[in-house]
Design a protein around this motif. Structure first.
Motif, mmCIF file in Angstrom:
data_model
loop_
_atom_site.group_PDB
_atom_site.id
_atom_site.type_symbol
_atom_site.label_atom_id
_atom_site.label_comp_id
_atom_site.label_asym_id
_atom_site.label_seq_id
_atom_site.Cartn_x
_atom_site.Cartn_y
_atom_site.Cartn_z
ATOM 1 N N UNK A 88 33.065 53.352 39.290
ATOM 2 C CA UNK A 88 34.149 52.595 39.350
ATOM 3 C C UNK A 88 34.020 52.235 38.464
ATOM 4 N N UNK A 89 33.300 53.292 37.241
ATOM 5 C CA UNK A 89 32.970 52.603 35.446
ATOM 6 C C UNK A 89 34.517 52.532 34.749
ATOM 7 N N UNK A 90 35.019 53.793 35.039
ATOM 8 C CA UNK A 90 36.929 53.781 34.159
ATOM 9 C C UNK A 90 37.546 52.660 34.635
ATOM 10 N N UNK A 91 36.714 51.922 35.727
ATOM 11 C CA UNK A 91 38.103 51.280 35.731
ATOM 12 C C UNK A 91 37.895 49.902 35.917
ATOM 13 N N UNK A 92 36.237 49.509 35.324
ATOM 14 C CA UNK A 92 36.234 47.762 35.119
ATOM 15 C C UNK A 92 36.354 47.343 33.645
ATOM 16 N N UNK A 93 36.791 46.330 33.377
ATOM 17 C CA UNK A 93 36.935 46.043 32.222
ATOM 18 C C UNK A 93 36.456 44.593 31.996
ATOM 19 N N UNK A 94 35.332 44.311 30.681
ATOM 20 C CA UNK A 94 35.214 43.080 30.605
ATOM 21 C C UNK A 94 35.977 41.929 29.350
ATOM 22 N N UNK A 95 36.695 40.880 30.866
ATOM 23 C CA UNK A 95 37.472 39.976 30.152
ATOM 24 C C UNK A 95 36.489 38.893 29.766
ATOM 25 N N UNK B 74 33.275 47.020 49.225
ATOM 26 C CA UNK B 74 33.425 48.293 48.724
ATOM 27 C C UNK B 74 34.895 49.109 49.379
ATOM 28 N N UNK B 75 35.182 48.529 49.915
ATOM 29 C CA UNK B 75 36.415 48.624 50.882
ATOM 30 C C UNK B 75 37.826 48.458 49.388
ATOM 31 N N UNK B 76 37.649 46.803 48.931
ATOM 32 C CA UNK B 76 38.429 46.449 47.577
ATOM 33 C C UNK B 76 38.295 46.906 46.751
ATOM 34 N N UNK B 77 36.954 47.232 46.661
ATOM 35 C CA UNK B 77 36.867 47.143 44.929
ATOM 36 C C UNK B 77 37.335 48.478 44.619
ATOM 37 N N UNK B 78 37.540 50.000 45.626
ATOM 38 C CA UNK B 78 38.037 51.225 45.374
ATOM 39 C C UNK B 78 39.456 51.042 45.424
ATOM 40 N N UNK B 79 39.751 49.902 46.353
ATOM 41 C CA UNK B 79 41.364 49.796 45.979
ATOM 42 C C UNK B 79 42.113 49.752 44.990
ATOM 43 N N UNK B 80 41.913 49.199 44.541
ATOM 44 C CA UNK B 80 41.878 47.584 43.441
ATOM 45 C C UNK B 80 42.091 49.898 42.010
ATOM 46 N N UNK B 81 43.372 48.753 41.636
ATOM 47 C CA UNK B 81 43.508 49.938 40.329
ATOM 48 C C UNK B 81 43.049 49.302 39.291
ATOM 49 N N UNK B 82 41.993 48.047 39.114
ATOM 50 C CA UNK B 82 42.023 47.448 38.321
ATOM 51 C C UNK B 82 40.432 46.470 37.969
ATOM 52 N N UNK B 83 38.951 46.205 37.868
ATOM 53 C CA UNK B 83 38.115 44.967 38.081
ATOM 54 C C UNK B 83 37.899 44.575 36.617
ATOM 55 N N UNK B 84 38.178 42.674 36.897
ATOM 56 C CA UNK B 84 37.917 42.730 35.046
ATOM 57 C C UNK B 84 36.374 41.784 35.548
ATOM 58 N N UNK B 85 35.893 42.128 34.946
ATOM 59 C CA UNK B 85 34.902 41.089 34.644
ATOM 60 C C UNK B 85 34.022 40.062 33.490
ATOM 61 N N UNK B 86 32.758 39.518 34.089
ATOM 62 C CA UNK B 86 33.071 38.252 32.569
ATOM 63 C C UNK B 86 31.826 38.762 31.868
ATOM 64 N N UNK B 87 31.408 39.619 31.872
ATOM 65 C CA UNK B 87 30.585 39.862 31.034
ATOM 66 C C UNK B 87 29.823 41.339 30.926
ATOM 67 N N UNK B 88 29.362 41.708 30.188
ATOM 68 C CA UNK B 88 28.159 42.932 30.356
ATOM 69 C C UNK B 88 27.513 43.210 31.291
ATOM 70 N N UNK B 89 26.628 41.581 31.987
ATOM 71 C CA UNK B 89 25.274 42.049 32.476
ATOM 72 C C UNK B 89 26.335 42.315 34.148
ATOM 73 N N UNK B 90 27.492 41.335 33.864
ATOM 74 C CA UNK B 90 28.165 41.657 35.285
ATOM 75 C C UNK B 90 28.681 43.695 36.000
ATOM 76 N N UNK B 91 28.974 43.602 34.969
ATOM 77 C CA UNK B 91 29.718 45.122 34.839
ATOM 78 C C UNK B 91 28.967 46.203 34.808
#
Length: 212
Positions: free
Chosen positions: A33-40, A6-23
């Motif tokens: 955190x939705x606005x900072x999550x991107x599927x790559x 929780x601490x590191x996710x909220x400290x991140x400017x952006x969060x990259x995930x590999x799939x919509x499932x992970x998102x």
């Protein structure tokens, strides 16, 4: 661990995930955190897509496949990967014209080898253990169908993408990110449930689609 996550996710400017499932997993737990999550989406190493050092016909001859249909899976041999489910499905399929090759190692290997022996499937199922990258590429290219039998969390499924990169169609269970990777192949290539009868039915359904 949850507190650190929780601490590191909220400290991140952006969060990259590999799939919509992970998102969906991530934002389900942390909606803010939705606005900072991107599927790559992940990709395949170009070296794996190089022309295999062994011709498909030579691979099939070495494996004793002959004119049989060659199914392939590459997995870490542990329960969530579903290889035992695939063994059950091959037995239910009861088609001597189909051979399954399994590449990979892990804590379940001895149990799976014993399962194949007890079921009398040694001629139809072979566990190769760990293989080199060049051997893996050759197996992808030589196979008629790659099977992804996961029964639990599959955040991306690199093997699925690698098989598709070699032009080999993939049949997968509807677990994790597998359906979104296979969506362009059509519903026939997604098995809706993680049980052996459904997987056997799925294999039997797509084999006629693969051509001669």
């Amino acid at each position: 661990l949850v507190a650190l996550e929780r601490r590191w996710l909220h400290a991140a400017d952006g969060i990259l995930v590999l799939s919509r499932f992970s998102e969906h997993l991530l934002t389900g737990r942390y909606p803010d955190l939705q606005p900072r999550v991107r599927v790559v989406r992940g990709g395949v190493s170009s070296s794996l897509l190089d022309t295999p050092s062994e011709r498909p016909a030579d691979v099939r001859a070495r494996l004793g496949t002959g004119e049989r249909t060659l199914l392939f899976t590459a997995r870490r041999l542990e329960p969530r990967m579903g290889v035992d489910l695939l063994v059950d499905a091959i037995e239910l399929l009861d088609d001597a014209n189909v051979q399954l090759i399994v590449a990979g190692d892990g804590p379940d290997r001895r149990r799976l080898e014993e399962l194949v022996r007890v079921r009398g499937l040694e001629d139809r199922i072979r566990l190769l253990g760990r293989v080199t990258e060049s051997e893996l590429a050759a197996l992808y290219a030589a196979s008629d169908l790659f099977v992804m039998p996961s029964v639990a969390f599959e955040g991306f499924g690199l093997s699925t993408v690698e098989a598709l990169g070699h032009g080999t169609p993939v049949l997968g269970t509807a677990v994790g990110a597998t359906p979104e990777i296979l969506e362009q192949l059509g519903d026939a290539f997604v098995v809706p449930s993680t049980d052996a009868p459904a997987l056997a039915e799925g294999i039997g359904r797509v084999l006629p689609l693969l051509g001669p």
